[in-house]
Design an enzyme around this catalytic site. Structure first.
Site, PDB file in Angstrom:
ATOM      1  N   CYS A   1     -34.190  65.347  43.483  1.00  8.45           N
ATOM      2  CA  CYS A   1     -34.136  63.976  42.959  1.00  8.45           C
ATOM      3  C   CYS A   1     -35.114  63.740  41.823  1.00  8.45           C
ATOM      4  O   CYS A   1     -34.716  63.607  40.676  1.00  8.45           O
ATOM      5  CB  CYS A   1     -34.382  62.987  44.101  1.00  8.45           C
ATOM      6  SG  CYS A   1     -33.029  62.902  45.291  1.00  8.45           S
TER       7      CYS A   1
ATOM      8  N   LYS B   1     -30.646  54.185  41.288  1.00  3.86           N
ATOM      9  CA  LYS B   1     -31.235  55.383  41.891  1.00  3.86           C
ATOM     10  C   LYS B   1     -32.015  56.184  40.850  1.00  3.86           C
ATOM     11  O   LYS B   1     -33.121  56.673  41.119  1.00  3.86           O
ATOM     12  CB  LYS B   1     -30.130  56.258  42.504  1.00  3.86           C
ATOM     13  CG  LYS B   1     -30.638  57.574  43.106  1.00  3.86           C
ATOM     14  CD  LYS B   1     -31.634  57.332  44.228  1.00  3.86           C
ATOM     15  CE  LYS B   1     -32.194  58.654  44.762  1.00  3.86           C
ATOM     16  NZ  LYS B   1     -31.209  59.443  45.476  1.00  3.86           N
TER      17      LYS B   1
END
Length: 424
Positions: A267, A213
Site C-alpha cells: 500500500c 485510499k
C-alpha cells in the site's frame, strides 16, 4: 438485496480474511485464486499467510461448510475482487493486468442482478476500466456506464483500510468508503458489507473512493518521509534521532512518526505512485516523499559498509570475507510474514549480493527464504546473536525487542528501528 453466495477473487492478505469474515456470518463464500497451494491449504481449514486469529476463523468456516476455495469462478450474487495492483517500469505506471484477468475470469458466470466490487487499491478510473472489460466480455448484460441506474450489473469500489496484524478486527470495526458507479450500486455494496460491518458505510463516487485510499496512504508516506529524512540529517549532525523525536513530540501539536529503513508493503510503498502517475506535474510533494523513502534502504546499506570498515580497522587480522553480518527481519513491518515491497528485504538482498562474507537472515515469521535469497542461510535469532560480527536490525519484531541488553552488550549494531538499547 440478499446475498446467499459471495465470491472473493484473490485469497491473499486481504481477500482471505474478507472471505473468512463473511463466512463467519453464515454466508456461503467461494474463494478463487490461481495459487493451487493456497487453495489446498484453505480447503484443509488452514492458512497460507500469517495473520493473528485468521487461522481460527478460516478453520471454523471451512469445517462448517461456509468457505471453499477453487481455481475457477462460480456463480454468486456478489463478486469481490481483491487482487494485486503493482506498478511497472521506472515511471511507476499502474499495472492493472491482475484486475483485468480477474474481471475476465468472472465475466462468464455473471448474471442479472449481480454486484461486482473492486477492493484492490487502484488508480483513479480503475473501477470504470474494470466495468468496461466486463461489458466487453458480456455484451448481453448492461452495465452502469451505459445503462446507469437500470443496469443489470451493479459495480462499486470499496478499498480495504486495515492494518496487517489487526486485519480481522479492523475489517469489522473500521468504516468503509463505498464508491458506486451509481447510487443503486452504492446501495447494493453497502448492503453487502452490512453483513459483517460494525463501522459505517460512507457513500461517495467510485473515483472519490479510489482517490480516498490513495490519499490516506500518501499522507502516511509523506509523514514517514519526514521522519526518515530527519534521521539522515541527525546522523550527519551526530544527534540521536530517537531522543530528538521523543522531545519534539512533547509539543501538543507535534506528532512525528518513527523513522525506519524505508517504507514497504503493497500500500504505502505503491499507492502514492498512482497519484503521481495521474498528475505528475502537480504531485511534487508526494513524488519527493516517495523518493526519500525509496532511498532509505541504500542509505542503510552504506551505514553497514562503514561499519564493516570500522570493524576491519579494529581487527587488522581479518578480511571482509571473515566478517559475518546478521540481518534481523525481512518483512515490511513487525510480526507478520509479508515481504511485499519490504525495504528490509531489499537491504538484505543488497548486502548478500555485495558482501564477500556470510550474511545470516533472521526472520522468525517465515519457514523459507524467498527465491532471491535461496542461497542465503535462514538463521535462528540465537545463532545470529552468537556468531555475527555486525548486527543489522531492520524490523522490530517482538522477538527482537525482547532480546536482553546483556546479549547485545559490546556488539556492533546498526539499528534502523531504534528499539535496541544502544540507540536509546
Amino acid at each position: 438485496m440478499k446475498f446467499n453466495t459471495i465470491s472473493v477473487v484473490g485469497l491473499g492478505y486481504i481477500g482471505l480474511p474478507t472471505a473468512a469474515v463473511f463466512a463467519s456470518r453464515k454466508v456461503k463464500v467461494i474463494g478463487v485464486d490461481v495459487n493451487q497451494h493456497a487453495i489446498e491449504t484453505i480447503n484443509k481449514g488452514e492458512v497460507h499467510i500469517v495473520e493473528p486469529d485468521l487461522d481460527m476463523v478460516v478453520h471454523a468456516a471451512v469445517k462448517e461448510g461456509y468457505l471453499r476455495a477453487t481455481s475457477q469462478p462460480e456463480p454468486a450474487e456478489a463478486f469481490l475482487i481483491a487482487v494485486p495492483t503493482p506498478f511497472k517500469g521506472d515511471n511507476h505506471e499502474p499495472d492493472l493486468s491482475y484486475i483485468e484477468s480477474a474481471a475476465k475470469s468472472i465475466a462468464p458466470v455473471l448474471s442479472r442482478g449481480n454486484l461486482v466490487v473492486l477492493e484492490s487499491t487502484s488508480p483513479v478510473g480503475a473501477t470504470e476500466q474494470m466495468a468496461a472489460w466486463l461489458a466487453e466480455a458480456r455484451p448481453d448484460l448492461s452495465f452502469p456506464q451505459d445503462a446507469g441506474e437500470d443496469s443489470d450489473i451493479r459495480i462499486a469500489h470499496c478499498p480495504e483500510r486495515v492494518l496487517p496484524g489487526h486485519v480481522i478486527r479492523e475489517l469489522v470495526s473500521n468504516d468503509r468508503v463505498i464508491g458506486g458507479m451509481t447510487p443503486k450500486c452504492s446501495e447494493a455494496a453497502s448492503n453487502l458489507y452490512g453483513v459483517f460491518l460494525q463501522g459505517q458505510c460512507v457513500v461517495t463516487t467510485a473515483r472519490t473512493a479510489e482517490m480516498c485510499k490513495l490519499t490516506e496512504n500518501s499522507f502516511r508516506d509523506v509523514n514517514i518521509a519526514f521522519a526518515n529524512e530527519l534521521s539522515i540529517i541527525c546522523d550527519k549532525l551526530d544527534i540521536n534521532v530517537w531522543e530528538l523525536i521523543r522531545l519534539a513530540n512533547r509539543h501538543p501539536r507535534v506528532n512525528i512518526l518513527q523513522p525506519g529503513p524505508g517504507v514497504g508493503g503493497h500500500c504505502i510503498a505503491v499507492d502514492p505512485w498512482f497519484i503521481v502517475s495521474s498528475a505528475p506535474s502537480e504531485a511534487q510533494l508526494i513524488s519527493t516523499a516517495r523518493k526519500v523513502n525509496d532511498g532509505k534502504p541504500l542509505w542503510v546499506q552504506e551505514k553497514v559498509k562503514l561499519a564493516i570498515a570500522d570493524f576491519l580497522q579494529a581487527n587488522s587480522d581479518r578480511t571482509a570475507a571473515d566478517v559475518t553480518i546478521a540481518c534481523y527481519g525481512l518483512a515490511f513491518k513487525p510480526d507478520i510474514d509479508d515481504l511485499r515491497e519490504s525495504p528490509a528485504l531489499q537491504i538484505a538482498k543488497g548486502l548478500f549480493a555485495t558482501h564477500p562474507g556470510p550474511v545470516l537472515m533472521v526472520e522468525p515469521n517465515v519457514k523459507a527464504l524467498p527465491r532471491s535469497l535461496a542461497q542465503a542461510e535462514l538463521a535462528t535469532l540465537e545463532k545470529a546473536l552468537e556468531s555475527a560480527d555486525i548486527h543489522v536490525l531492520l524490523v522490530d519484531h517482538k522477538q527482537f525487542k525482547a532480546v536482553s541488553p546483556e546479549l547485545l552488550e559490546g556488539k556492533l549494531i546498526i539499528d534502523s528501528r531504534g528499539c535496541w538499547p544502544e540507540n536509546h
